[in-house]
Write an enzyme that holds these catalytic residues in place. Structure first.
Site, PDB file in Angstrom:
ATOM      1  N   GLU A  11       0.605  -1.195  -0.043  1.00 22.73           N
ATOM      2  CA  GLU A  11       0.214  -0.112   0.065  1.00 22.73           C
ATOM      3  C   GLU A  11       0.764   1.309  -0.048  1.00 22.73           C
ATOM      4  OE1 GLU A  11      -3.815  -1.919   2.490  1.00 22.73           O
ATOM      5  OE2 GLU A  11      -2.292  -0.903   3.607  1.00 22.73           O
ATOM      6  N   ASP A 198     -12.027  -7.230  -2.038  1.00 22.36           N
ATOM      7  CA  ASP A 198     -13.155  -8.452  -1.678  1.00 22.36           C
ATOM      8  C   ASP A 198     -14.399  -7.919  -1.572  1.00 22.36           C
ATOM      9  OD1 ASP A 198     -13.201  -9.010   1.391  1.00 22.36           O
ATOM     10  OD2 ASP A 198     -11.251  -8.249   0.919  1.00 22.36           O
TER      11      ASP A 198
END
Length: 230
Positions: A11, A198
């Site tokens: 990230e 997800d």
């Protein structure tokens, strides 16, 4: 100066790579990269996963670096059926869903003796994020949404449904609520930006490894444009 937190290396690694005039300071087992991105002074750090790591990291940014604002970038599971994988959620507020003092008569999610347990994101940072989407060249849907955080990976329909019904969450992850909590206590503006990796359901453990990197890339692209315009 902006403080930028990502829980995982995926990230924040590209932000570190593009940073100029880089200095590294170690605190609380974390490496804080201070330098310039797009000509703007920033501090970028990988906090590690979970609420405690994220809260400690935020406090160091505030105390040691005296940042003007904190932005948390990363990935999350969608709780909202309209928000799909790789879409982006810009936080309206954030809270910690696994706080539970209900045996003493409090509603789930409520932190006793605090004025609020859900912390509003900074409106100016939200506007900046939304206006930076086009400049980032992202062909994804962007949603305003409530971020709910806990030290849990949400991967069952039952848990997902509970977080939707009980807290009105739009996405679930493990750091944003505690970053928001720390920023609130210090009266420092914050924003959580989450790209969806997800659907936080029975397929989450399969979807997450597949889409994690792409979702993180989208989040970073947006963040770079925010830094440029900040």
């Amino acid at each position: 100066m902006l403080g930028i937190i990502g829980a995982m290396e995926v990230e924040v690694e590209s932000l570190k790579e593009m940073m100029e005039n880089q200095e590294i300071l170690k605190r609380a087992g974390m490496e804080f990269y201070k330098g310039e991105i797009c000509g703007k002074e920033v501090v970028v750090v990988r906090s590690g996963i979970g609420k405690v790591n994220a809260a400690i990291c935020t406090q160091v940014l505030i105390d040691v670096f005296q940042v003007d604002a904190v932005i948390n970038t990363g990935v999350a599971g969608s709780l909202n059926p309209e928000i799909h994988i790789c879409d982006i959620v810009v936080s309206t507020e954030a809270m910690e869903h696994d706080m539970d003092v209900s045996p003493l008569g409090y509603e789930k999610g409520v932190i006793p003796d605090m004025k609020t347990s859900s912390y509003p994101a900074d409106p100016n940072l939200r506007i900046l994020a939304k206006s930076s989407i086009k400049a980032a060249g992202l062909d994804v849907a962007v949603f305003d949404g409530k971020v709910v955080s806990g030290d849990q990976f949400i991967a069952t329909p039952e848990k997902k449904d509970m977080l939707c019904k009980l807290f009105g969450g739009d996405c679930a992850e493990m750091e944003g609520g505690s970053i928001a909590h720390t920023a609130y206590l210090n009266q420092v503006p914050y924003l959580v930006i989450r790209a969806i990796s997800d659907q936080a359901d029975g397929k989450a453990e399969m979807d997450y490894p597949t889409f994690e990197k792409k979702a993180a890339e989208n989040s970073v692209k947006l963040l770079v444009e925010m830094i440029r315009a900040y």
